[in-house]
Design a protein around this motif. Structure first.
Motif, PDB file in Angstrom:
ATOM      1  N   GLU A 110     -21.650 -19.703 -24.882  1.00  0.00           N
ATOM      2  CA  GLU A 110     -23.630 -18.892 -24.968  1.00  0.00           C
ATOM      3  C   GLU A 110     -23.028 -17.673 -23.846  1.00  0.00           C
ATOM      4  N   ILE A 111     -22.137 -17.373 -23.287  1.00  0.00           N
ATOM      5  CA  ILE A 111     -21.989 -16.529 -22.799  1.00  0.00           C
ATOM      6  C   ILE A 111     -20.835 -15.512 -23.302  1.00  0.00           C
ATOM      7  N   LEU A 112     -20.229 -15.663 -23.934  1.00  0.00           N
ATOM      8  CA  LEU A 112     -19.516 -15.050 -25.224  1.00  0.00           C
ATOM      9  C   LEU A 112     -20.726 -14.707 -26.732  1.00  0.00           C
ATOM     10  N   SER A 113     -21.606 -15.112 -26.742  1.00  0.00           N
ATOM     11  CA  SER A 113     -22.206 -14.585 -27.977  1.00  0.00           C
ATOM     12  C   SER A 113     -23.578 -13.353 -27.167  1.00  0.00           C
ATOM     13  N   ARG A 114     -23.398 -13.593 -25.462  1.00  0.00           N
ATOM     14  CA  ARG A 114     -24.115 -12.384 -24.989  1.00  0.00           C
ATOM     15  C   ARG A 114     -23.688 -11.275 -24.865  1.00  0.00           C
ATOM     16  N   LEU A 115     -22.159 -11.737 -24.900  1.00  0.00           N
ATOM     17  CA  LEU A 115     -21.092  -9.917 -24.980  1.00  0.00           C
ATOM     18  C   LEU A 115     -20.698 -10.001 -25.684  1.00  0.00           C
ATOM     19  N   GLN A 116     -21.143 -10.467 -26.883  1.00  0.00           N
ATOM     20  CA  GLN A 116     -21.322  -9.856 -28.292  1.00  0.00           C
ATOM     21  C   GLN A 116     -19.058 -10.113 -28.488  1.00  0.00           C
ATOM     22  N   ILE A 117     -18.530 -11.374 -28.099  1.00  0.00           N
ATOM     23  CA  ILE A 117     -17.107 -11.200 -28.005  1.00  0.00           C
ATOM     24  C   ILE A 117     -16.713 -12.634 -28.945  1.00  0.00           C
ATOM     25  N   PRO A 118     -15.991 -12.930 -29.672  1.00  0.00           N
ATOM     26  CA  PRO A 118     -15.770 -13.585 -31.015  1.00  0.00           C
ATOM     27  C   PRO A 118     -15.938 -14.454 -30.338  1.00  0.00           C
ATOM     28  N   ALA A 119     -16.726 -15.878 -30.886  1.00  0.00           N
ATOM     29  CA  ALA A 119     -16.571 -17.252 -30.888  1.00  0.00           C
ATOM     30  C   ALA A 119     -15.409 -18.392 -30.509  1.00  0.00           C
TER      31      ALA A 119
END
Length: 443
Positions: A174-183
């Motif tokens: 969820e945090i990766l998605s929020r920060l727009q970092i590759p999953a």
């Protein structure tokens, strides 16, 4: 995909071999298997990036690898004997901080049997008061609900650890998605052999500490002061070490929000530590904590270097002076990291947490492998891979268990930290080449 299945098969054999067939005294075979496992891990992360593994696939594989250790007795650590001893005390309404383990039998409060005697004989801290905070003790107690059966106690506690691990994977996603970092970066944590072995295998609680830190970052993304305070307070309530990150919150909020965060944090910490504060046994807890800080030495870096240098001038072990001095230096460094750069965003907090853990651990007298795990998990939200590299090197510290004397080979310790330094310098060079500042946001 066929290559991925082969790597998974090899990795599974590694985990089974390390968890069920090799004692911790077999350092060379353990290291060989860990190395193969780490290489498999790197390959699977690369595959996750190339093939765009879904969260379901990463989560399922991560759970499957961990479940391989479900029935294994912890091999590389014997801390769990104290866990269950304390847990049973709590279940009987006995304060685990009030006396030394053997004193409960001498006073007649406990009646010894085969199970209790095994816990007493095999625990590594019978001469110390319990050093585990009350929230930690809660999970010890839950693991003993199944009764006086060491195998079932292990299964129970491992199930709790696994549950928190699944929460960690979801929060990271969820945090990766929020920060727009590759999953795919989730795989850096999900498949890491140190994480699997130390948490699921050896039943350490740093995964739960990570859960608290991830909750704090997740709710900070949503600007929820109270739930952020809950996550961070939970991390501190389980292990005191996350207190090192306290300075980051000063500049993380506007004044009104900071007051709400602080009040909730104080309330929750008082709540979590009430069993210790109200029992009047705080000094026993503190005595064991200070003894640990001023007596134990393991896998240190700067401390060992300073101790060696001091040997030219003094003829005794200076840990009583060097240990507190390094802690003061660590505190000053953490305050500087926390108070400088007032960038208020989740990525900025994550970067500071990683740097704080790095500085703190490099200045400690004792650095067990599992201490790295909270920083490793948080580092996924940054461009800093230092803890990924260190997670592959820190297993060298287990050479100390190759014989009963637990004597460290300082050449091996030096090798670990020299390789870590080399990796760090390589990382800086690589980021500069890509024009990605090490302290800036992930790009």
């Amino acid at each position: 995909m066929l290559k991925s299945y082969f790597a998974i098969f090899i990795y599974a054999l590694v985990i089974i071999g390390m968890g069920y067939f090799l004692p911790r005294s077999a350092f060379v075979p353990q290291l060989a298997l860990f190395t193969v496992g780490f290489l498999s891990y790197l390959f699977l992360v690369d595959q996750a990036k190339k093939l765009n593994y879904s969260f379901i696939w990463i989560g399922a594989l991560a759970l499957g690898l961990r479940l391989l250790l479900l029935g294994a007795e912890p091999v590389l650590s014997d801390d769990f004997y104290r866990y269950f001893f304390d847990g049973h005390l709590v279940g009987k309404g006995i304060n685990p901080y009030a006396a030394l383990p053997e004193d409960w039998f001498k006073s007649g409060v406990l009646v010894s049997n085969g199970y209790w005697q095994m816990l007493l004989d095999k625990m590594n801290s019978p001469q110390y008061f319990s050093v585990y905070p009350p929230l930690h003790q809660l999970f010890f107690w839950m693991a003993t609900w199944v009764g006086e059966d060491i195998f079932l106690n292990i299964i129970s506690l491992r199930s709790i650890v696994l549950l928190f691990e699944m929460v960690n994977l979801w929060l990271i996603k969820e945090i990766l998605s929020r920060l727009q970092i590759p999953a795919y970066k989730l795989a850096w944590y999900a498949f890491n052999p140190l994480v699997i072995i130390e948490l699921t295998g050896n039943l350490h609680f740093e995964g739960m500490v990570l859960t608290g830190l991830l909750m704090a970052l997740y709710f900070y993304c949503h600007k929820d002061e109270k739930k952020t305070a809950l996550g961070w307070s939970m991390a501190v309530g389980i292990k005191l070490s996350p207190l090192l990150t306290a300075p980051i919150w000063v500049n993380a909020w506007k004044k009104k929000n900071f007051i709400k965060f602080s009040l909730m944090t104080v309330f929750l910490l008082l709540l979590f530590f009430t069993p210790l504060l109200a029992s009047g046994q705080l000094m026993n807890f503190y005595a064991s904590f200070r003894l640990y800080q001023s007596t134990f030495e393991f896998n240190a870096s700067l401390y060992y270097l300073l101790r060696w240098f001091s040997g030219f001038f003094i003829d005794y072990n200076p840990i009583g002076t060097l240990g507190p001095s390094l802690n003061i230096l660590a505190a000053i460094s953490l305050l500087i990291i926390g108070f400088t750069n007032k960038e208020i965003n989740t990525g900025g907090l994550a970067r500071k947490i990683v740097w704080m853990y790095l500085v703190f651990l490099l200045l400690q007298t004792t650095v067990h492998p599992w201490y790295l795990i909270p920083a490793l998990g948080v580092s996924l939200f940054t461009a800093n891979y230092i803890f990924v590299g260190w997670s592959g090197l820190v297993f060298l510290s287990y050479h100390a268990y190759a014989d009963a004397s637990y004597k460290e080979n300082y050449l091996i310790v030096a090798l670990e930290y020299l390789l870590l330094l080399a990796f760090f310098l390589y990382q800086i060079k690589s980021l500069r080449k890509k024009k990605i500042p090490l302290l800036n946001r992930f790009e």
